[in-house]
Design a protein around this motif. Structure first.
Motif, PDB file in Angstrom:
ATOM      1  N   THR A  37       0.846  -1.184   0.000  1.00  0.00           N
ATOM      2  CA  THR A  37       0.000   0.000   0.000  1.00  0.00           C
ATOM      3  C   THR A  37       0.883   1.234   0.000  1.00  0.00           C
ATOM      4  O   THR A  37       1.894   1.289   0.712  1.00  0.00           O
ATOM      5  CB  THR A  37      -0.921   0.020   1.227  1.00  0.00           C
ATOM      6  N   GLU A  38       0.508   2.208  -0.764  1.00  0.00           N
ATOM      7  CA  GLU A  38       1.328   3.414  -0.909  1.00  0.00           C
ATOM      8  C   GLU A  38       1.137   4.341   0.288  1.00  0.00           C
ATOM      9  O   GLU A  38       0.031   4.498   0.806  1.00  0.00           O
ATOM     10  CB  GLU A  38       0.933   4.157  -2.196  1.00  0.00           C
ATOM     11  N   GLY A  39       2.255   4.962   0.707  1.00  0.00           N
ATOM     12  CA  GLY A  39       2.225   5.908   1.810  1.00  0.00           C
ATOM     13  C   GLY A  39       3.438   6.826   1.763  1.00  0.00           C
ATOM     14  O   GLY A  39       4.285   6.742   0.872  1.00  0.00           O
ATOM     15  N   VAL A  40       3.522   7.726   2.740  1.00  0.00           N
ATOM     16  CA  VAL A  40       4.605   8.712   2.806  1.00  0.00           C
ATOM     17  C   VAL A  40       5.307   8.567   4.152  1.00  0.00           C
ATOM     18  O   VAL A  40       4.653   8.515   5.207  1.00  0.00           O
ATOM     19  CB  VAL A  40       4.066  10.144   2.635  1.00  0.00           C
ATOM     20  N   VAL A  41       6.664   8.527   4.129  1.00  0.00           N
ATOM     21  CA  VAL A  41       7.462   8.442   5.357  1.00  0.00           C
ATOM     22  C   VAL A  41       7.400   9.783   6.076  1.00  0.00           C
ATOM     23  O   VAL A  41       7.747  10.826   5.502  1.00  0.00           O
ATOM     24  CB  VAL A  41       8.920   8.062   5.041  1.00  0.00           C
ATOM     25  N   VAL A  42       6.962   9.784   7.344  1.00  0.00           N
ATOM     26  CA  VAL A  42       6.835  11.035   8.106  1.00  0.00           C
ATOM     27  C   VAL A  42       7.912  11.169   9.182  1.00  0.00           C
ATOM     28  O   VAL A  42       8.236  12.283   9.600  1.00  0.00           O
ATOM     29  CB  VAL A  42       5.443  11.140   8.739  1.00  0.00           C
ATOM     30  N   SER A  43       8.497  10.062   9.649  1.00  0.00           N
ATOM     31  CA  SER A  43       9.558  10.159  10.668  1.00  0.00           C
ATOM     32  C   SER A  43      10.335   8.851  10.701  1.00  0.00           C
ATOM     33  O   SER A  43       9.859   7.816  10.220  1.00  0.00           O
ATOM     34  CB  SER A  43       8.969  10.454  12.045  1.00  0.00           C
ATOM     35  N   GLN A  44      11.529   8.951  11.271  1.00  0.00           N
ATOM     36  CA  GLN A  44      12.390   7.783  11.429  1.00  0.00           C
ATOM     37  C   GLN A  44      12.473   7.458  12.919  1.00  0.00           C
ATOM     38  O   GLN A  44      12.947   8.259  13.721  1.00  0.00           O
ATOM     39  CB  GLN A  44      13.796   8.051  10.877  1.00  0.00           C
ATOM     40  N   THR A  45      11.996   6.288  13.292  1.00  0.00           N
ATOM     41  CA  THR A  45      11.936   5.912  14.707  1.00  0.00           C
ATOM     42  C   THR A  45      13.146   5.124  15.154  1.00  0.00           C
ATOM     43  O   THR A  45      13.281   4.842  16.339  1.00  0.00           O
ATOM     44  CB  THR A  45      10.682   5.082  14.959  1.00  0.00           C
ATOM     45  N   GLY A  46      14.011   4.727  14.270  1.00  0.00           N
ATOM     46  CA  GLY A  46      15.196   3.970  14.613  1.00  0.00           C
ATOM     47  C   GLY A  46      16.150   3.935  13.447  1.00  0.00           C
ATOM     48  O   GLY A  46      15.913   4.534  12.396  1.00  0.00           O
ATOM     49  N   PRO A  47      17.274   3.228  13.628  1.00  0.00           N
ATOM     50  CA  PRO A  47      18.246   3.164  12.527  1.00  0.00           C
ATOM     51  C   PRO A  47      17.639   2.593  11.245  1.00  0.00           C
ATOM     52  O   PRO A  47      17.998   3.031  10.152  1.00  0.00           O
ATOM     53  CB  PRO A  47      19.341   2.270  13.079  1.00  0.00           C
ATOM     54  N   VAL A  48      16.729   1.611  11.335  1.00  0.00           N
ATOM     55  CA  VAL A  48      16.164   0.971  10.135  1.00  0.00           C
ATOM     56  C   VAL A  48      14.644   0.879  10.229  1.00  0.00           C
ATOM     57  O   VAL A  48      14.043   0.011   9.580  1.00  0.00           O
ATOM     58  CB  VAL A  48      16.773  -0.420   9.918  1.00  0.00           C
ATOM     59  N   SER A  49      14.002   1.739  11.008  1.00  0.00           N
ATOM     60  CA  SER A  49      12.541   1.705  11.129  1.00  0.00           C
ATOM     61  C   SER A  49      11.983   3.108  10.937  1.00  0.00           C
ATOM     62  O   SER A  49      12.641   4.101  11.293  1.00  0.00           O
ATOM     63  CB  SER A  49      12.133   1.137  12.492  1.00  0.00           C
ATOM     64  N   TYR A  50      10.739   3.152  10.344  1.00  0.00           N
ATOM     65  CA  TYR A  50      10.134   4.430   9.985  1.00  0.00           C
ATOM     66  C   TYR A  50       8.651   4.391  10.327  1.00  0.00           C
ATOM     67  O   TYR A  50       8.055   3.320  10.501  1.00  0.00           O
ATOM     68  CB  TYR A  50      10.307   4.705   8.483  1.00  0.00           C
ATOM     69  N   LYS A  51       8.075   5.608  10.387  1.00  0.00           N
ATOM     70  CA  LYS A  51       6.625   5.751  10.472  1.00  0.00           C
ATOM     71  C   LYS A  51       6.107   6.220   9.116  1.00  0.00           C
ATOM     72  O   LYS A  51       6.596   7.215   8.579  1.00  0.00           O
ATOM     73  CB  LYS A  51       6.239   6.752  11.560  1.00  0.00           C
ATOM     74  N   VAL A  52       5.115   5.484   8.601  1.00  0.00           N
ATOM     75  CA  VAL A  52       4.583   5.761   7.258  1.00  0.00           C
ATOM     76  C   VAL A  52       3.141   6.227   7.395  1.00  0.00           C
ATOM     77  O   VAL A  52       2.318   5.545   8.046  1.00  0.00           O
ATOM     78  CB  VAL A  52       4.665   4.509   6.363  1.00  0.00           C
ATOM     79  N   ASP A  53       2.839   7.391   6.828  1.00  0.00           N
ATOM     80  CA  ASP A  53       1.473   7.935   6.838  1.00  0.00           C
ATOM     81  C   ASP A  53       0.693   7.292   5.691  1.00  0.00           C
ATOM     82  O   ASP A  53       1.023   7.473   4.510  1.00  0.00           O
ATOM     83  CB  ASP A  53       1.520   9.451   6.691  1.00  0.00           C
ATOM     84  N   MET A  54      -0.355   6.539   6.008  1.00  0.00           N
ATOM     85  CA  MET A  54      -1.129   5.826   5.013  1.00  0.00           C
ATOM     86  C   MET A  54      -2.383   6.601   4.594  1.00  0.00           C
ATOM     87  O   MET A  54      -3.186   6.112   3.805  1.00  0.00           O
ATOM     88  CB  MET A  54      -1.546   4.447   5.554  1.00  0.00           C
ATOM     89  N   GLY A  55      -2.546   7.831   5.137  1.00  0.00           N
ATOM     90  CA  GLY A  55      -3.737   8.606   4.800  1.00  0.00           C
ATOM     91  C   GLY A  55      -4.867   8.351   5.777  1.00  0.00           C
ATOM     92  O   GLY A  55      -4.911   7.317   6.464  1.00  0.00           O
ATOM     93  N   LYS A  56      -5.758   9.324   5.870  1.00  0.00           N
ATOM     94  CA  LYS A  56      -6.898   9.234   6.777  1.00  0.00           C
ATOM     95  C   LYS A  56      -6.475   9.092   8.235  1.00  0.00           C
ATOM     96  O   LYS A  56      -7.129   8.431   9.036  1.00  0.00           O
ATOM     97  CB  LYS A  56      -7.821   8.072   6.391  1.00  0.00           C
ATOM     98  N   GLY A  57      -5.318   9.707   8.551  1.00  0.00           N
ATOM     99  CA  GLY A  57      -4.858   9.693   9.928  1.00  0.00           C
ATOM    100  C   GLY A  57      -4.283   8.379  10.400  1.00  0.00           C
ATOM    101  O   GLY A  57      -4.075   8.193  11.596  1.00  0.00           O
ATOM    102  N   VAL A  58      -4.019   7.452   9.465  1.00  0.00           N
ATOM    103  CA  VAL A  58      -3.482   6.141   9.828  1.00  0.00           C
ATOM    104  C   VAL A  58      -1.966   6.143   9.589  1.00  0.00           C
ATOM    105  O   VAL A  58      -1.516   6.532   8.511  1.00  0.00           O
ATOM    106  CB  VAL A  58      -4.159   5.018   9.025  1.00  0.00           C
ATOM    107  N   GLU A  59      -1.182   5.721  10.599  1.00  0.00           N
ATOM    108  CA  GLU A  59       0.269   5.629  10.494  1.00  0.00           C
ATOM    109  C   GLU A  59       0.697   4.216  10.840  1.00  0.00           C
ATOM    110  O   GLU A  59       0.209   3.627  11.803  1.00  0.00           O
ATOM    111  CB  GLU A  59       0.955   6.627  11.428  1.00  0.00           C
ATOM    112  N   TRP A  60       1.578   3.703   9.985  1.00  0.00           N
ATOM    113  CA  TRP A  60       2.149   2.378  10.223  1.00  0.00           C
ATOM    114  C   TRP A  60       3.625   2.517  10.548  1.00  0.00           C
ATOM    115  O   TRP A  60       4.319   3.378   9.993  1.00  0.00           O
ATOM    116  CB  TRP A  60       1.985   1.484   8.980  1.00  0.00           C
ATOM    117  N   ARG A  61       4.089   1.650  11.413  1.00  0.00           N
ATOM    118  CA  ARG A  61       5.537   1.601  11.710  1.00  0.00           C
ATOM    119  C   ARG A  61       6.112   0.378  11.016  1.00  0.00           C
ATOM    120  O   ARG A  61       5.670  -0.739  11.252  1.00  0.00           O
ATOM    121  CB  ARG A  61       5.795   1.507  13.220  1.00  0.00           C
TER     122      ARG A  61
END
Length: 722
Positions: free
Chosen positions: A607-631
């Motif tokens: 699923t397409e999304g936009v990276v909004v922050s980096q939570t670790g050396p190799v992990s990110y938070k991805v904004d999936m739209g509609k206020g949903v964020e995946w790590r």
């Protein structure tokens, strides 16, 4: 430089054990190592003894033997084992020689006893042989009369009798053998008898409790020496109960009777030692009301109790030992001085300014009154000459500094001067951390600058303890402490013990500097080495190293390289694991459009999304739209570019074509993998820079290696078509 000196051993002296004891003390004093003890012994014994050692060790050399072995060889040669029976026989035959003093006689006996192996019976055998071998028969008889006398008591008694005999000879008192034997004849056999006398002072002078005072007249000492050969007890009886002796003393004798002027009493014997005459004492005694009352008690009997003052009670407590002689009251062998004469007696006793204790000792041999000790103390305290030279008072109870609760709360500082250079030494009272600063000057300005350097490093302490030196007493330094909120505490003048922590560290630092100068080492380098080791070593007071208390850790040194480095082992294991796992480097930045792995049950795989922050050396938070964020992990996202002509539609088309051509599931997995590579490596856009250039992975696929699987070949052909 070695301490002490040893001369070469003299073979003729036969004192090899004593010489070896001196050598061992020399070795102990100079801390000679074990491997150097044999060379030291060979060097100092001299040529003659070394030649003897060579002969005893032949065919080997003394250098090949041990220290104890060499000592034993020479000892067995110089002093072969003797017969115990023969040595004891020689010991039993030893007698005091004419003209030999008791000290020399006893010394020779002790020397003979060293080879007799008496063991625990040494003192008993020495006592028996010492007494039986005495040349003076009277002295030996006197010691025989004592019951259960020990070795030391026998020696002391013999020495006392010898001293009394010498004193009598010097005084001119001689006694012929005829008179001595005649006087001793009725009392032969050493039987014990009782000597009754109506002269009460003699019962105390010749009694067992008091003994003869050292200040007694010479005549009394001579009589004591004569009577020491007999075993008797002195008892006092009244003249009315001493009839036979009193009657015989009054019978007319053919010899000339002594005139009253020739009668000598105890008071007359000690008159020459007193600053006043006994006549004055007798006269003033009659004038004093209390002493006149005491005289009446002595003459006519004491009452059962007295109701007078403290002084009268003091005389009453000693009533059994107070006698009257020529109008003078005598307590034991001391004259009771009337109050009117006491001032002169005290002045005479204080003549030499001997001090309180010695004045009391002198007075107790001559005079007495109840307040004698107190009067002597008052006189010494009032004497100006005694006050200005009196000793210091006893030391007060030790009052240690309170232990600070945290580091750098209270610091002690002092200056040290050694080898022409001056150093400022600062010690933390909590951690015992030491700072040594070389100073070119010791004025207030330089001292403040040095403390500012320390305070910039460790902070400002709450309390600073120093002595009263000029830098610390200066107004500028006091203002510096006040402006920085530091309480400046100075110790008592001329008492360095008040700042003992700093003074002790000054002594230690001076030793370090002197050692560095002795071995010609750089002083600064030596100080740095010392400070490093000192800060890492556990302190005797705290039990913890200063570095741990001050910094919370030990200082890393060269010895720490001996310990295994756990972090290095873990790092090596991690690198080995990375190399084994392999992988492809991918970078994802904030704001990048990515395809994130969708783990929902109804969603697609990506699923397409936009990276909004980096939570670790190799992990990110991805904004999936509609206020949903995946790590998501880096392996769970694919970087894409919407302007790339190789879009997801193309990927889907390839997947559909693969399904239409009948490819199995493994082939679909390969398409997905190929799509991942396409999304990650595609760059540029159709209308922008680089739009006409396809990614290198698409136009130039890497051919599979020889022997590759069919799956890898199909993936290679699909890439080549694209």
């Amino acid at each position: 430089m070695p301490i002490g000196k040893l001369e070469p051993f003299d073979l003729s002296s036969k004192q090899w054990p004593a010489y070896i004891r001196r050598v061992k003390q020399y070795i102990l004093l100079n801390e000679v190592k074990d491997e150097l003890q044999v060379p030291l012994l060979i060097t100092i014994v001299g040529e003659a003894t070394y030649t003897l050692m060579c002969d005893l060790c032949s065919p080997a050399h003394p250098e090949s033997k041990g220290f104890d072995e060499l000592v034993k060889l020479v000892s067995e040669h110089l002093e072969p084992k003797r017969s115990e029976i023969a040595e004891r026989h020689v010991f039993r035959l030893r007698r005091q020689r004419p003209g030999e003093s008791l000290t020399e006689y006893l010394h020779n006996l002790k020397h003979l006893a060293t080879t007799c192996n008496f063991g625990t019976m040494l003192e008993e055998n020495l006592r028996d042989q010492f007494v039986s071998g005495l040349a003076n028969e009277l002295m030996r008889s006197r010691i025989f009369a004592e019951k259960d006398i020990k070795y030391k008591e026998a020696v002391e008694l013999a020495l006392a009798l010898e001293a009394a005999e010498k004193h009598a000879e010097v005084s001119g008192s001689t006694m012929t053998s005829t008179s001595t034997s005649s006087a001793r004849a009725p009392l032969s056999g050493r039987q014990q008898f009782i000597l009754r006398t109506d002269h009460q002072p003699l019962s105390f002078i010749f009694g067992k409790k008091c003994g003869i005072p050292q200040t007694a007249a010479s005549r009394l000492q001579r009589w004591a020496a004569r009577l020491s050969a007999y075993d008797f007890t002195v008892e006092f009886v009244r003249s009315s109960d001493n009839g036979p002796a009193d009657a015989l003393s009054r019978l007319p004798l053919p010899c000339r009777r002594a005139t009253p002027s020739e009668c000598v009493s105890y008071v007359q014997l000690i008159e020459e030692n007193l600053p006043i005459s006994f006549k004055d004492v007798s006269k003033e005694t009659k004038k004093d009301p209390l002493l006149s009352k005491i005289v009446g008690f002595v003459m006519f009997g004491w009452p059962s109790s007295v109701a007078g003052g403290e002084e009268e009670k003091a005389y009453f407590a000693r009533r059994n030992e107070i006698v009257l002689e020529l109008g003078c009251l005598i307590y034991k062998y001391r004259i009771i001085v009337p109050p009117s004469l006491r001032k002169g007696v005290l002045k005479e006793i204080h003549e030499g300014h001997l001090g309180i204790n010695k004045m009391k000792n002198v007075s107790r041999s001559y005079v007495y009154w109840p307040s004698l000790d107190r009067d002597i103390e008052d006189l010494c305290r009032k004497c100006e000459a005694c006050r200005i030279v009196r000793d210091s008072p006893p030391r007060a109870i030790l009052h240690p500094w309170e232990y600070p609760l945290c580091p750098w709360q209270r610091v002690h500082a002092d200056f040290a001067e050694c080898a022409g250079k001056k150093y400022l030494i600062v010690l933390d009272a909590h951690s015992k951390w030491v700072e040594v600063i070389s100073m070119t000057r010791t004025d207030a300005e330089s001292t403040i600058l040095a403390f500012q350097t320390l305070f910039a490093r460790f902070g400002q302490p709450a309390q600073l303890v120093t002595d009263n030196g000029p830098p610390f007493s200066a107004l500028d330094f006091k203002n510096f402490c006040a402006n920085n909120g530091i309480k400046s505490v100075t110790t008592a003048p001329y008492r360095p013990q008040g700042n003992g922590a700093a003074e002790n560290m000054v002594k230690t630092v001076k030793k370090v500097i002197k050692r560095a100068l002795f071995v010609k080492e750089n002083v600064s380098a030596a100080l740095n080495k010392f400070l490093f080791q000192y800060r890492n070593c556990e302190h005797a007071t705290t039990g913890v190293s200063p570095a741990v208390l001050m910094l919370g850790r030990r200082l890393r040194g060269r010895l720490d390289a001996l310990r295994p480095d756990v972090s290095l082992v873990v790092r090596s294991a991690q690198e080995r694991q990375i190399n084994q796992k392999g992988g492809m480097p991918r970078q994802v930045g904030i704001g990048d459009t990515v395809m994130a792995r969708d783990y929902s049950s109804k969603g697609n795989k990506w699923t397409e999304g936009v990276v909004v922050s980096q939570t670790g050396p190799v992990s990110y938070k991805v904004d999936m739209g509609k206020g949903v964020e995946w790590r998501r992990h880096r392996d769970q996202v694919i970087k894409v570019n919407k302007k790339n002509r190789y879009s997801l539609a193309r990927t889907s088309t390839l997947g559909q074509e693969a399904e239409q051509t009948g490819e199995n599931d493994d082939e679909r997995v390969a398409v997905d993998s190929d799509a991942d590579v396409t999304f990650e490596d595609a760059v540029g856009s159709p209308g922008g820079e680089g739009a006409t250039q396809a990614p290198e992975d698409v136009h130039s696929p890497t051919p599979p290696p020889p022997g590759a699987s069919a799956r890898a070949l199909r993936a290679y052909h699909r890439k080549k078509k694209v």
